[in-house]
Design a protein around this motif. Structure first.
Motif, PDB file in Angstrom:
ATOM      1  N   GLU A   1       5.923 -10.690   1.744  1.00  0.00           N
ATOM      2  CA  GLU A   1       5.097 -10.796   0.538  1.00  0.00           C
ATOM      3  C   GLU A   1       3.748 -11.461   0.856  1.00  0.00           C
ATOM      4  O   GLU A   1       2.706 -11.030   0.372  1.00  0.00           O
ATOM      5  N   GLN A   2       3.778 -12.479   1.709  1.00  0.00           N
ATOM      6  CA  GLN A   2       2.566 -13.211   2.060  1.00  0.00           C
ATOM      7  C   GLN A   2       1.571 -12.333   2.825  1.00  0.00           C
ATOM      8  O   GLN A   2       0.368 -12.416   2.605  1.00  0.00           O
ATOM      9  N   TYR A   3       2.077 -11.495   3.710  1.00  0.00           N
ATOM     10  CA  TYR A   3       1.192 -10.737   4.592  1.00  0.00           C
ATOM     11  C   TYR A   3       0.976  -9.273   4.200  1.00  0.00           C
ATOM     12  O   TYR A   3       0.249  -8.563   4.887  1.00  0.00           O
ATOM     13  N   HIS A   4       1.568  -8.830   3.094  1.00  0.00           N
ATOM     14  CA  HIS A   4       1.418  -7.416   2.752  1.00  0.00           C
ATOM     15  C   HIS A   4      -0.034  -7.031   2.463  1.00  0.00           C
ATOM     16  O   HIS A   4      -0.436  -5.904   2.723  1.00  0.00           O
TER      17      HIS A   4
ATOM     18  N   TYR B   1      14.008  -5.376   7.447  1.00  0.00           N
ATOM     19  CA  TYR B   1      14.407  -6.252   6.343  1.00  0.00           C
ATOM     20  C   TYR B   1      15.400  -5.546   5.415  1.00  0.00           C
ATOM     21  O   TYR B   1      16.444  -6.102   5.057  1.00  0.00           O
ATOM     22  N   GLU B   2      15.096  -4.315   5.024  1.00  0.00           N
ATOM     23  CA  GLU B   2      15.989  -3.576   4.129  1.00  0.00           C
ATOM     24  C   GLU B   2      17.330  -3.275   4.792  1.00  0.00           C
ATOM     25  O   GLU B   2      18.375  -3.328   4.141  1.00  0.00           O
ATOM     26  N   TYR B   3      17.305  -2.966   6.074  1.00  0.00           N
ATOM     27  CA  TYR B   3      18.546  -2.708   6.807  1.00  0.00           C
ATOM     28  C   TYR B   3      19.408  -3.976   6.860  1.00  0.00           C
ATOM     29  O   TYR B   3      20.614  -3.929   6.594  1.00  0.00           O
ATOM     30  N   LEU B   4      18.794  -5.105   7.178  1.00  0.00           N
ATOM     31  CA  LEU B   4      19.545  -6.364   7.231  1.00  0.00           C
ATOM     32  C   LEU B   4      20.122  -6.715   5.866  1.00  0.00           C
ATOM     33  O   LEU B   4      21.262  -7.184   5.770  1.00  0.00           O
TER      34      LEU B   4
ATOM     35  N   LYS C   1       0.812  -1.217   0.000  1.00  0.00           N
ATOM     36  CA  LYS C   1       0.000   0.000   0.000  1.00  0.00           C
ATOM     37  C   LYS C   1       0.845   1.266   0.000  1.00  0.00           C
ATOM     38  O   LYS C   1       0.499   2.243  -0.632  1.00  0.00           O
ATOM     39  N   SER C   2       1.964   1.236   0.699  1.00  0.00           N
ATOM     40  CA  SER C   2       2.728   2.471   0.849  1.00  0.00           C
ATOM     41  C   SER C   2       4.144   2.406   0.272  1.00  0.00           C
ATOM     42  O   SER C   2       4.867   3.382   0.339  1.00  0.00           O
ATOM     43  N   ARG C   3       4.535   1.254  -0.291  1.00  0.00           N
ATOM     44  CA  ARG C   3       5.917   1.142  -0.771  1.00  0.00           C
ATOM     45  C   ARG C   3       6.092  -0.070  -1.671  1.00  0.00           C
ATOM     46  O   ARG C   3       5.249  -0.941  -1.729  1.00  0.00           O
ATOM     47  N   THR C   4       7.233  -0.094  -2.355  1.00  0.00           N
ATOM     48  CA  THR C   4       7.638  -1.245  -3.149  1.00  0.00           C
ATOM     49  C   THR C   4       8.718  -1.976  -2.370  1.00  0.00           C
ATOM     50  O   THR C   4       9.650  -1.352  -1.863  1.00  0.00           O
ATOM     51  N   VAL C   5       8.581  -3.288  -2.280  1.00  0.00           N
ATOM     52  CA  VAL C   5       9.549  -4.103  -1.547  1.00  0.00           C
ATOM     53  C   VAL C   5      10.245  -5.012  -2.555  1.00  0.00           C
ATOM     54  O   VAL C   5       9.595  -5.795  -3.255  1.00  0.00           O
TER      55      VAL C   5
END
Length: 59
Positions: A27-30, A46-49, A7-11
């Motif tokens: 992805e499953q819970y977005h 997640y992005e930081y890791l 809803k608010s971003r691309t992952v």
């Protein structure tokens, strides 16, 4: 590079294979929690890791 839009971003999929299970959960819970503060915090973690582990692999 695989990705999904929430809803608010691309992952984007991780550049470090170790994070693939984390990506799959996001992805499953977005659909259910995308756009919430919880989801945003999880994606930021997640992005930081992905960044830290990628940097570590390059050394």
């Amino acid at each position: 590079m695989p990705y999904f839009d929430s809803k608010s971003r691309t992952v984007f999929s991780p550049q470090v294979d170790k994070l693939e299970p984390f990506y799959k959960i996001l992805e499953q819970y977005h659909q259910a929690i995308g756009g919430s503060n919880l989801f945003d915090d999880l994606v930021e973690t997640y992005e930081y890791l992905d960044f830290v582990l990628r940097e570590k692999e390059e050394k």
